[in-house]
Write a protein that holds these residues in place. Sequence first.
Motif, PDB file in Angstrom:
ATOM      1  N   TRP A  10     -14.225 -11.884   6.277  1.00 54.77           N
ATOM      2  CA  TRP A  10     -15.293 -12.425   5.413  1.00 54.77           C
ATOM      3  C   TRP A  10     -15.051 -13.891   5.080  1.00 54.77           C
ATOM      4  O   TRP A  10     -16.012 -14.639   4.882  1.00 54.77           O
ATOM      5  CB  TRP A  10     -15.423 -11.596   4.136  1.00 54.77           C
ATOM      6  N   ILE A  11     -13.781 -14.293   5.040  1.00 54.01           N
ATOM      7  CA  ILE A  11     -13.476 -15.695   4.743  1.00 54.01           C
ATOM      8  C   ILE A  11     -13.972 -16.580   5.884  1.00 54.01           C
ATOM      9  O   ILE A  11     -14.632 -17.607   5.663  1.00 54.01           O
ATOM     10  CB  ILE A  11     -11.962 -15.888   4.521  1.00 54.01           C
ATOM     11  N   GLY A  12     -13.668 -16.170   7.117  1.00 47.28           N
ATOM     12  CA  GLY A  12     -14.164 -16.936   8.259  1.00 47.28           C
ATOM     13  C   GLY A  12     -15.678 -16.957   8.324  1.00 47.28           C
ATOM     14  O   GLY A  12     -16.286 -17.993   8.634  1.00 47.28           O
ATOM     15  N   GLU A  13     -16.295 -15.811   8.017  1.00 47.55           N
ATOM     16  CA  GLU A  13     -17.751 -15.746   8.044  1.00 47.55           C
ATOM     17  C   GLU A  13     -18.366 -16.656   6.978  1.00 47.55           C
ATOM     18  O   GLU A  13     -19.374 -17.332   7.224  1.00 47.55           O
ATOM     19  CB  GLU A  13     -18.200 -14.297   7.853  1.00 47.55           C
ATOM     20  N   THR A  14     -17.753 -16.677   5.799  1.00 47.61           N
ATOM     21  CA  THR A  14     -18.266 -17.546   4.738  1.00 47.61           C
ATOM     22  C   THR A  14     -18.068 -19.007   5.102  1.00 47.61           C
ATOM     23  O   THR A  14     -18.945 -19.851   4.852  1.00 47.61           O
ATOM     24  CB  THR A  14     -17.577 -17.229   3.403  1.00 47.61           C
ATOM     25  N   PHE A  15     -16.936 -19.315   5.730  1.00 47.49           N
ATOM     26  CA  PHE A  15     -16.654 -20.710   6.034  1.00 47.49           C
ATOM     27  C   PHE A  15     -17.435 -21.220   7.236  1.00 47.49           C
ATOM     28  O   PHE A  15     -17.421 -22.424   7.521  1.00 47.49           O
ATOM     29  CB  PHE A  15     -15.155 -20.924   6.249  1.00 47.49           C
ATOM     30  N   THR A  16     -18.129 -20.334   7.927  1.00 48.34           N
ATOM     31  CA  THR A  16     -19.005 -20.779   9.008  1.00 48.34           C
ATOM     32  C   THR A  16     -20.477 -20.469   8.717  1.00 48.34           C
ATOM     33  O   THR A  16     -21.347 -20.799   9.520  1.00 48.34           O
ATOM     34  CB  THR A  16     -18.612 -20.111  10.343  1.00 48.34           C
ATOM     35  N   SER A  17     -20.742 -19.865   7.572  1.00 49.64           N
ATOM     36  CA  SER A  17     -22.120 -19.524   7.211  1.00 49.64           C
ATOM     37  C   SER A  17     -22.922 -20.791   6.918  1.00 49.64           C
ATOM     38  O   SER A  17     -22.411 -21.775   6.391  1.00 49.64           O
ATOM     39  CB  SER A  17     -22.121 -18.638   5.965  1.00 49.64           C
ATOM     40  N   THR A  18     -24.203 -20.729   7.232  1.00 54.21           N
ATOM     41  CA  THR A  18     -25.117 -21.825   6.895  1.00 54.21           C
ATOM     42  C   THR A  18     -26.110 -21.425   5.801  1.00 54.21           C
ATOM     43  O   THR A  18     -26.972 -22.227   5.438  1.00 54.21           O
ATOM     44  CB  THR A  18     -25.911 -22.288   8.137  1.00 54.21           C
ATOM     45  N   ALA A  19     -25.990 -20.213   5.276  1.00 54.29           N
ATOM     46  CA  ALA A  19     -27.001 -19.710   4.338  1.00 54.29           C
ATOM     47  C   ALA A  19     -27.126 -20.585   3.100  1.00 54.29           C
ATOM     48  O   ALA A  19     -28.231 -20.990   2.703  1.00 54.29           O
ATOM     49  CB  ALA A  19     -26.670 -18.270   3.943  1.00 54.29           C
ATOM     50  N   GLY A  20     -26.004 -20.878   2.469  1.00 56.26           N
ATOM     51  CA  GLY A  20     -26.047 -21.684   1.251  1.00 56.26           C
ATOM     52  C   GLY A  20     -26.481 -23.112   1.515  1.00 56.26           C
ATOM     53  O   GLY A  20     -27.305 -23.674   0.788  1.00 56.26           O
ATOM     54  N   TRP A  21     -25.925 -23.696   2.551  1.00 60.08           N
ATOM     55  CA  TRP A  21     -26.242 -25.098   2.870  1.00 60.08           C
ATOM     56  C   TRP A  21     -27.705 -25.253   3.269  1.00 60.08           C
ATOM     57  O   TRP A  21     -28.371 -26.210   2.877  1.00 60.08           O
ATOM     58  CB  TRP A  21     -25.326 -25.595   3.973  1.00 60.08           C
ATOM     59  N   ASP A  22     -28.217 -24.288   4.027  1.00 59.36           N
ATOM     60  CA  ASP A  22     -29.633 -24.338   4.408  1.00 59.36           C
ATOM     61  C   ASP A  22     -30.524 -24.226   3.172  1.00 59.36           C
ATOM     62  O   ASP A  22     -31.547 -24.922   3.063  1.00 59.36           O
ATOM     63  CB  ASP A  22     -29.965 -23.214   5.388  1.00 59.36           C
ATOM     64  N   LEU A  23     -30.155 -23.345   2.242  1.00 60.77           N
ATOM     65  CA  LEU A  23     -30.941 -23.218   1.019  1.00 60.77           C
ATOM     66  C   LEU A  23     -30.886 -24.505   0.215  1.00 60.77           C
ATOM     67  O   LEU A  23     -31.915 -24.964  -0.314  1.00 60.77           O
ATOM     68  CB  LEU A  23     -30.425 -22.056   0.169  1.00 60.77           C
ATOM     69  N   LEU A  24     -29.705 -25.124   0.133  1.00 65.25           N
ATOM     70  CA  LEU A  24     -29.581 -26.387  -0.592  1.00 65.25           C
ATOM     71  C   LEU A  24     -30.515 -27.435  -0.013  1.00 65.25           C
ATOM     72  O   LEU A  24     -31.228 -28.138  -0.751  1.00 65.25           O
ATOM     73  CB  LEU A  24     -28.129 -26.873  -0.535  1.00 65.25           C
ATOM     74  N   GLU A  25     -30.550 -27.534   1.297  1.00 65.65           N
ATOM     75  CA  GLU A  25     -31.440 -28.514   1.926  1.00 65.65           C
ATOM     76  C   GLU A  25     -32.905 -28.180   1.639  1.00 65.65           C
ATOM     77  O   GLU A  25     -33.722 -29.067   1.378  1.00 65.65           O
ATOM     78  CB  GLU A  25     -31.188 -28.576   3.427  1.00 65.65           C
ATOM     79  N   ASP A  26     -33.241 -26.888   1.665  1.00 66.95           N
ATOM     80  CA  ASP A  26     -34.609 -26.486   1.334  1.00 66.95           C
ATOM     81  C   ASP A  26     -34.962 -26.879  -0.094  1.00 66.95           C
ATOM     82  O   ASP A  26     -36.072 -27.372  -0.360  1.00 66.95           O
ATOM     83  CB  ASP A  26     -34.774 -24.970   1.484  1.00 66.95           C
ATOM     84  N   LEU A  27     -34.046 -26.660  -1.025  1.00 69.28           N
ATOM     85  CA  LEU A  27     -34.321 -26.951  -2.430  1.00 69.28           C
ATOM     86  C   LEU A  27     -34.543 -28.440  -2.653  1.00 69.28           C
ATOM     87  O   LEU A  27     -35.493 -28.837  -3.351  1.00 69.28           O
ATOM     88  CB  LEU A  27     -33.181 -26.446  -3.311  1.00 69.28           C
TER      89      LEU A  27
END
Length: 448
Positions: A10-27
């Motif tokens: 889960w650590i590797g998955e979180t550190f490669t996830s784009t979910a949060g960053w994509d939402l930040l850009e959307d906001l």
Amino acid sequence: MTDLTERTDWIGETFTSTAGWDLLEDLVDIGNRMAGQPGEREALERVRDALAEAGCRNARIEEFDLQGWVRGSSRIDAPGGEQDCIALPRSPSGTATGDLLDLGYGLPEDFENADVEGAVVMVSSTVPDHYERFIHRREKYYYAVQEGAAGFVFRNHVEGCLPPTGSVGTPGAPIGDIPAVGVSAEVGARLARRAEGDEITVEVECETPDATSGNTMAELGPDTDEELLVTSHADAHDIAEGAMDNGAGTATIVEVANALAANEDALDTRVRFVAFGAEEVGLVGSSVEADRTDRDAVKAIVNVDSNVFGRTLKLHTHGFEDLTAAADRVGERFDHPVATIPEQNPHSDHWPFVQTGVPGYMVSGKTEGRGRGWGHTFADTFEKLEVRNLREQAVLLAALVADLADDDTDVARRDPADIAAAVEAQDLAEGMKVTGDWPYDDDGNLAE
């Protein structure tokens, strides 16, 4: 519970996830996310959808009524000509004319030692390094109101031609008493040099319609009576992207939701994610939610506001020793710095809960110096943040939430009178009384 630190995928998955960053850009690309306006609603909807996509259940928006405020024009007329400024949200419409009185830092004693009646008062957005506590903008504004000032000028201490924003008003009277504007450090210096003691005019035009805001929320974990709250605020000031404050915090809790959804069996306690509306105009969304929540069933609140810009997490723990211990455990498990501060911090969405004795963190990013830096200005923009920081912080906070959700983790509550006494000891009570934010009676008990 299975300790999240016993797993690594889960650590590797979180550190490669784009979910949060994509939402930040959307906001940030929404533009104006001011409370009660269409952009705030769009932000709440995007967070709702992101929580649902993460795997949370019952993603929804719960609405509430709000005193709206819509920016019009503002101006300062002074010797040397018109000066750039922006209205402070919830300033009333009106024109104030009076002699400019520069009160420097705007400390309580500065107001006591000056003849404020009828003046247009200018104060700094910071306090001196030697001063024991930070004095909030609203506190300075209401000192000016109490002393009979005609108008209020809030001067940024950060250079860069950046006028600061930030609301005025009280819970009981959401629209302020006198016209209020923000000016850059440079304009403030020019006013002090050219116009100190001379007549100036401050003018604000705005609209104050009835409006609607809301809180986005969703759940993970078992359907227990007890719950953990993981929160942020989705609104921002209308002049800026609101990247750090608080697109970053909202993106972070969504990334935490993604990490925990993939490890839901690690949760012994229900986790409710909430992105509050209308934080920037007086903690309205969180106050509504605190009033309609069974606070006795809240094990703790983890509120994330203005992180990511600073790489190291900074956690105000409000004197809850079990929260300090949990944060220390996470830092030790990951061999990663986590700064804990035991003091009270009444200036974000954890506070309507913490003031009643609910254990709570105020989570932000550790930065140098006092004040907001780029925050509450045009310069709170996306490119100043790093995805690395968001991912690291999401890993740490997911582990922290899982730790708190463990049945073996006890988090003792505090008596509200003890919270009141701690606030008094930090010399914060006077200012909270001035701004109408003091919830206690003379004995330190919560007032009815």
